[in-house]
Design a protein around this motif. Structure first.
Motif, PDB file in Angstrom:
ATOM      1  N   ALA A  76       0.865  -1.179   0.000  1.00 28.19           N
ATOM      2  CA  ALA A  76       0.000   0.000   0.000  1.00 28.19           C
ATOM      3  C   ALA A  76       0.897   1.224   0.000  1.00 28.19           C
ATOM      4  CB  ALA A  76      -0.918   0.015   1.213  1.00 28.19           C
ATOM      5  N   TRP A  77       0.561   2.185  -0.836  1.00 29.43           N
ATOM      6  CA  TRP A  77       1.283   3.447  -0.871  1.00 29.43           C
ATOM      7  C   TRP A  77       0.585   4.379   0.107  1.00 29.43           C
ATOM      8  CZ3 TRP A  77       5.599   5.022  -3.655  1.00 29.43           C
ATOM      9  CH2 TRP A  77       5.892   6.386  -3.596  1.00 29.43           C
ATOM     10  N   LEU A  78       1.332   4.902   1.072  1.00 30.62           N
ATOM     11  CA  LEU A  78       0.820   5.856   2.051  1.00 30.62           C
ATOM     12  C   LEU A  78       1.447   7.210   1.748  1.00 30.62           C
ATOM     13  CD1 LEU A  78       1.396   3.677   5.238  1.00 30.62           C
ATOM     14  CD2 LEU A  78      -0.581   3.683   3.725  1.00 30.62           C
ATOM     15  N   MET A  79       0.624   8.260   1.773  1.00 28.48           N
ATOM     16  CA  MET A  79       1.147   9.573   1.396  1.00 28.48           C
ATOM     17  C   MET A  79       0.456  10.663   2.202  1.00 28.48           C
ATOM     18  SD  MET A  79       1.351  11.313  -2.381  1.00 28.48           S
ATOM     19  CE  MET A  79      -0.341  10.926  -2.718  1.00 28.48           C
ATOM     20  N   TRP A  80       1.242  11.675   2.574  1.00 27.57           N
ATOM     21  CA  TRP A  80       0.757  12.874   3.241  1.00 27.57           C
ATOM     22  C   TRP A  80       1.205  14.062   2.411  1.00 27.57           C
ATOM     23  CZ3 TRP A  80       2.992   8.632   5.223  1.00 27.57           C
ATOM     24  CH2 TRP A  80       2.308   7.921   6.210  1.00 27.57           C
ATOM     25  N   ALA A  81       0.308  15.002   2.141  1.00 29.11           N
ATOM     26  CA  ALA A  81       0.619  16.174   1.311  1.00 29.11           C
ATOM     27  C   ALA A  81       0.539  17.439   2.168  1.00 29.11           C
ATOM     28  CB  ALA A  81      -0.349  16.266   0.140  1.00 29.11           C
ATOM     29  N   ARG A  82       1.633  18.170   2.218  1.00 25.73           N
ATOM     30  CA  ARG A  82       1.697  19.416   2.990  1.00 25.73           C
ATOM     31  C   ARG A  82       1.719  20.613   2.048  1.00 25.73           C
ATOM     32  NH1 ARG A  82       4.808  15.789   5.366  1.00 25.73           N
ATOM     33  NH2 ARG A  82       4.268  15.166   7.475  1.00 25.73           N
ATOM     34  N   ASP A  87       8.307  30.619   1.405  1.00 26.62           N
ATOM     35  CA  ASP A  87       9.531  30.316   2.149  1.00 26.62           C
ATOM     36  C   ASP A  87       9.628  28.841   2.512  1.00 26.62           C
ATOM     37  OD1 ASP A  87      10.367  33.016   2.152  1.00 26.62           O
ATOM     38  OD2 ASP A  87       9.016  33.430   3.833  1.00 26.62           O
ATOM     39  N   ARG A  88       8.709  28.048   1.956  1.00 23.81           N
ATOM     40  CA  ARG A  88       8.612  26.609   2.210  1.00 23.81           C
ATOM     41  C   ARG A  88       8.233  26.283   3.661  1.00 23.81           C
ATOM     42  NH1 ARG A  88      10.344  23.766  -2.479  1.00 23.81           N
ATOM     43  NH2 ARG A  88      11.555  25.097  -3.851  1.00 23.81           N
ATOM     44  N   ALA A  89       7.577  27.232   4.318  1.00 15.41           N
ATOM     45  CA  ALA A  89       7.038  26.991   5.654  1.00 15.41           C
ATOM     46  C   ALA A  89       5.701  26.267   5.502  1.00 15.41           C
ATOM     47  CB  ALA A  89       6.844  28.310   6.404  1.00 15.41           C
ATOM     48  N   VAL A  90       5.407  25.333   6.394  1.00 14.81           N
ATOM     49  CA  VAL A  90       4.169  24.552   6.322  1.00 14.81           C
ATOM     50  C   VAL A  90       2.977  25.435   6.677  1.00 14.81           C
ATOM     51  CG1 VAL A  90       2.900  22.593   7.275  1.00 14.81           C
ATOM     52  CG2 VAL A  90       5.360  22.399   6.844  1.00 14.81           C
ATOM     53  N   LEU A  91       2.000  25.462   5.772  1.00 18.45           N
ATOM     54  CA  LEU A  91       0.743  26.171   6.000  1.00 18.45           C
ATOM     55  C   LEU A  91      -0.322  25.235   6.561  1.00 18.45           C
ATOM     56  CD1 LEU A  91       0.609  28.044   2.583  1.00 18.45           C
ATOM     57  CD2 LEU A  91       0.916  29.134   4.817  1.00 18.45           C
ATOM     58  N   TYR A 133       4.033  25.759  -2.867  1.00 25.89           N
ATOM     59  CA  TYR A 133       4.624  24.434  -3.052  1.00 25.89           C
ATOM     60  C   TYR A 133       3.756  23.388  -2.354  1.00 25.89           C
ATOM     61  CZ  TYR A 133       8.802  27.266  -3.923  1.00 25.89           C
ATOM     62  OH  TYR A 133       9.684  28.199  -4.409  1.00 25.89           O
ATOM     63  N   VAL A 134       3.860  22.151  -2.823  1.00 21.85           N
ATOM     64  CA  VAL A 134       3.262  21.007  -2.135  1.00 21.85           C
ATOM     65  C   VAL A 134       4.406  20.026  -1.875  1.00 21.85           C
ATOM     66  CG1 VAL A 134       1.664  19.075  -2.278  1.00 21.85           C
ATOM     67  CG2 VAL A 134       0.983  21.313  -3.155  1.00 21.85           C
TER      68      VAL A 134
END
Length: 140
Positions: A76-82, A87-91, A133-134
């Protein structure tokens, strides 16, 4: 009224009914941002082919379109998208549509079989204009 005038009036009426009212078509249009991975992504025995995309819409919906494969099967492929700002800071993260989970899962039961993965997600629509970005975290 002549037959020609009546025919022209009927054509104008039919065309007028077939066309959307001014402004209504534009009001329904959503802004979108598409993020495409140009190289394959590997995790364990699994791979997502190059060309995988996440498309974000200004109403807070998101769509994944990817092709995945397992070299082993029963994976199984598990994925999380941020979502990241300039500035590549997580929103924030994309959540699975209809869920509070941020973990997207694609079962890959058959070895070497390519599977098309279409998944829907949601995110805070107030973040849309800030996303530049993602970033993906993955596991197989």
């Amino acid at each position: 009224m002549s037959k020609l005038s009546a025919a022209v009036a009927m054509v104008v009426l039919v065309i007028g009914l077939a066309l959307p009212a001014t402004g209504s078509a534009n009001a329904a249009a959503l802004d979108e941002k598409t993020f495409t991975w140009k190289r394959p992504m590997l995790a364990g025995d699994c791979q997502i082919s190059s060309g995988a995309t996440w498309t974000l819409y200004s109403n807070g919906t998101a769509r994944l379109d990817a092709t995945v494969v397992s070299m082993d099967g029963d994976d199984a492929w598990l994925m999380w998208a941020r979502l990241l700002d300039e500035d590549r800071a997580v929103l924030g993260e994309i959540r699975v549509a209809g869920s509070t989970s941020t973990k997207f899962v694609k079962n890959l039961p058959v070895q070497f079989r390519r599977y098309r993965w279409l998944a829907n997600g949601r995110f805070d629509p107030d973040l849309f204009d800030l996303v530049e970005y993602v970033s993906l975290s993955k596991h197989c």
